[in-house]
Design a protein around this motif. Structure first.
Motif: not given
Length: 279
Positions: A171-197
């Protein structure tokens, strides 16, 4: 995590980078408390020095599933590595393991002569695959050359593209968000990763940057910074851009699979209902 607890099962990762123990921050592995709450497989089980391909992933995951299905009615396969998921669900042709010395020699050739030289070599070794591969994708071109040299025959001869039958329901489940929200979360995650080291994590791996496992978004951009080719600010900008581009490629790939049921990650009840109806 909620699904794993609901179905009283375990998680098998199909992430091609979370498998490497030296890459923690840049691959966003689950937090320790999550790993403790639900049993995960193929998280930090290998080293970046190990060769772990789609074929190894298929074989090792199928072996794991055979054991888990003796105890569990369902198992969750989680991740976004396209080739790994395809290998597990549909099978993959057996490709020879690349000798580490050959891998180094081919990479050194690529560094010395460039991508165009690798393209010319591939055209000679396998003119059929040369017409099919994305010639701008250095990783794919180099890997095809490695396989041809290792096998002593063309890559296209080794590829039957025959779908393998599985003895379990998928059974295959795909997860997606609106593009603007998805890209915002990606940018945010990169900032967090840089903060984490992430910078320190990548710097420790910089001496081994020629390894295939390290040809990865989040690391290769920082390697360019360590080499003095770009600024740290530019490296972070490129990580965000390349992460967004990778997400776009993932969606394009998975949308070709009409058996995937798509949901917003917040639609938990609808996801459960979809799964239950197909069990």
């Amino acid at each position: 995590m909620r699904l794993a607890k609901r179905y009283n099962t375990e998680i098998s990762s199909s992430d091609s980078r979370q498998v490497y123990r030296e890459m923690r921050i840049g691959t966003a592995v689950p937090e320790p408390e999550q790993l403790q709450a639900v049993k995960h497989h193929f998280i930090h089980t290998h080293s970046v020095y190990d060769y772990f391909s789609s074929w190894e992933c298929e074989q090792q995951t199928l072996s794991l599933l055979e054991k888990l299905f003796q105890q569990k009615d369902q198992v969750l396969l989680v991740g976004g590595s396209m080739m790994y998921i395809d290998a597990i669900c549909n099978g993959i042709d057996e490709i020879p393991t690349i000798d580490e010395q050959l891998r180094k020699e081919v990479f050194q050739q690529y560094e010395a002569e460039g991508l165009e030289a690798m393209r010319r070599q591939l055209k000679i070794l396998d003119p059929v695959f040369y017409e099919q591969v994305d010639l701008k994708n250095a990783k794919r071109v180099i890997h095809a050359v490695e396989i041809c040299l290792m096998a002593g025959k063309s890559y296209s001869e080794l590829r039957s593209n025959t779908k393998k039958e599985r003895n379990f329901n998928i059974v295959k489940i795909g997860l997606n968000r609106e593009r603007e929200e998805l890209y915002h979360r990606i940018n945010q995650r990169v900032d967090i990763m840089m903060q984490q080291g992430l910078e320190a994590e990548a710097r420790a791996l910089f001496p081994h940057r020629e390894l295939n496992a390290l040809n990865t978004v989040g690391y290769k951009e920082l390697f360019e910074y360590f080499a003095g080719n770009i600024s740290l600010e530019k490296a972070v900008e490129l990580i965000k851009r390349n992460s967004r581009r990778y997400a776009k490629r993932q969606l394009s790939w998975f949308r070709r699979d009409k058996t995937i049921n798509w949901f917003n990650p917040e639609d938990y009840d609808a996801i459960v209902d979809c799964i239950d109806k197909q069990l």
